[in-house]
Scaffold this active site. Structure first.
Site, PDB file in Angstrom:
ATOM      1  N   LYS A  54       0.852  -1.203   0.000  1.00  0.00           N
ATOM      2  CA  LYS A  54       0.000   0.000   0.000  1.00  0.00           C
ATOM      3  C   LYS A  54       0.881   1.244   0.000  1.00  0.00           C
ATOM      4  CE  LYS A  54      -3.900  -1.724   2.682  1.00  0.00           C
ATOM      5  NZ  LYS A  54      -4.565  -1.755   3.988  1.00  0.00           N
ATOM      6  N   GLN A  98      -5.238  -1.711   9.656  1.00  0.00           N
ATOM      7  CA  GLN A  98      -4.991  -3.030   9.060  1.00  0.00           C
ATOM      8  C   GLN A  98      -5.535  -4.130   9.973  1.00  0.00           C
ATOM      9  OE1 GLN A  98      -3.635  -3.560   5.956  1.00  0.00           O
ATOM     10  NE2 GLN A  98      -4.171  -5.695   6.319  1.00  0.00           N
ATOM     11  N   ASP A 121     -11.793   2.418   2.805  1.00  0.00           N
ATOM     12  CA  ASP A 121     -12.064   0.993   2.588  1.00  0.00           C
ATOM     13  C   ASP A 121     -13.558   0.763   2.296  1.00  0.00           C
ATOM     14  OD1 ASP A 121      -9.858  -0.669   2.602  1.00  0.00           O
ATOM     15  OD2 ASP A 121      -9.761  -0.825   4.793  1.00  0.00           O
TER      16      ASP A 121
END
Ligand code: NAP
Length: 302
Positions: A54, A98, A121
């Site tokens: 990422k 995460q 997200d």
């Protein structure tokens, strides 16, 4: 028939170039760049490698990028306070935590603490609701389903009036992609069926599909005889079925298989995604696109 391959590796490059160009234009015009923070609790090896990817992608695109590593024993209260700090930071447009989190932390509580307007997200209940309503309500379509839709559209597959069958009803893939494909609008307007473990005669549903999206996590679940000739087959499944030694690095690497019997299916389908190299690369790509969208919403240019 040999199906046309839909390669996430190629579509990723197309989209990342578009994002990079837009970042440059916005920076020149508005003096702002997308800001993304990833909070990593502990050092789970799979999480570390995903977060690293990422960060590399965000850096390549000219984003402001922060990797915030926290110790495994951080308290839930301190983690919530950290999220609040980033929620209030004007230079940050996307906040990611995460997963998985250590057992002493309530994952749901943590994810729900992210400002829905920075939830790139797209998993916050507010964004799930916005996705369900559709149209201009949608802020951040969840990344893997958004990637699947981009792959279908950019391959020129007609979605309007198409029979879409989705195998799997998870909150991260099955339910959102089914919802996205039935919305009124471009890249959607499909007639959608979702099948799962309680479905009677799954084969009969799959055989009807003009677009078959499979996200079950069961290697080889979809048999070639379930595929309508010429159909578009999107295989989301990533299953480790063994290990091999990489010719490039000499190190042991996982052997990955999808949920579809690829070799046989490619002789029947019109379009198909391979595993690996299909849907996989799209998730981080769409995360970058969502972070850029977040900045554009803030600037009033979305
Ligand atoms: P999940 O949460 O385990 O959900 C799997 C779904 O498939 C469930 O709804 C389950 O039905 C259904 N299912 C399982 N076995 C089935 C069977 N034999 N027949 C019919 N339906 C069956 O999985 P997920 O998170 O959606 O992930 C699915 C797969 O996609 C995994 O391999 C995962 O690694 C992969 N994935 C890839 C990406 C990516 O490439 N970027 C992203 C996300 C996921 P029930 O609800 O009835 O149990």
């Amino acid at each position: 028939m040999t199906a046309k391959l839909i390669l996430g590796t190629e579509i990723r490059e197309e989209i990342l170039k578009e994002v990079e160009e837009e970042v440059k234009t916005i920076k020149a015009k508005h003096g702002a760049v997308p800001g993304l923070v990833t909070i990593l609790v502990g050092q789970n090896p799979a999480s570390v490698s995903y977060v690293t990817l990422k960060i590399q992608t965000a850096n390549r695109l000219g984003f402001k990028e922060i990797q915030d590593n926290q110790p495994e024993d951080i308290s839930e209260k301190d983690l919530l306070a950290l999220i609040e700090r980033y929620n209030n930071d004007d230079s940050i447009h996307g906040v990611l935590v995460q997963l998985p989190l250590p057992k002493h932390i309530d994952e749901k509580k943590v994810l729900n603490a992210i400002d829905p307007d920075k939830d790139v997200d797209g998993f916050h209940p507010v964004n799930v609701g916005r996705l369900m309503i559709g149209g201009s309500e949608v802020k951040f379509p969840p990344c893997t389903p958004a990637g699947i839709q981009e792959m279908i559209v950019r391959s020129g597959v007609e979605t309007s009036g198409a029979e879409v069958v989705v195998v799997g009803r998870s909150n991260i893939v099955g339910k959102p992609i089914a919802n996205m494909m039935l919305q009124k609008g471009p890249g959607a307007n499909s007639t959608v069926t979702i099948v799962h473990t309680r479905t009677k005669d799954m084969a009969s549903h799959c055989k009807r599909a003009d677009i078959l999206i499979v996200a079950a996590g069961v290697p080889g679940l979809v048999k070639p005889e379930w595929i309508k000739p010429g159909a578009c087959v999107i295989d989301v499944g990533v299953n480790r079925v063994g290990e091999k030694v990489s010719e490039k690095t000499g190190k042991k690497v996982a052997i990955l298989r999808g949920d579809v019997d690829f070799d046989a299916a490619k002789e029947i389908a019109g379009y198909i995604t391979p595993v690996p190299g299909g849907v996989g690369p799209m998730t981080i790509t769409m995360l970058m696109k969502n972070t850029l969208r977040s900045l554009k919403f803030k600037l009033g240019i979305a």
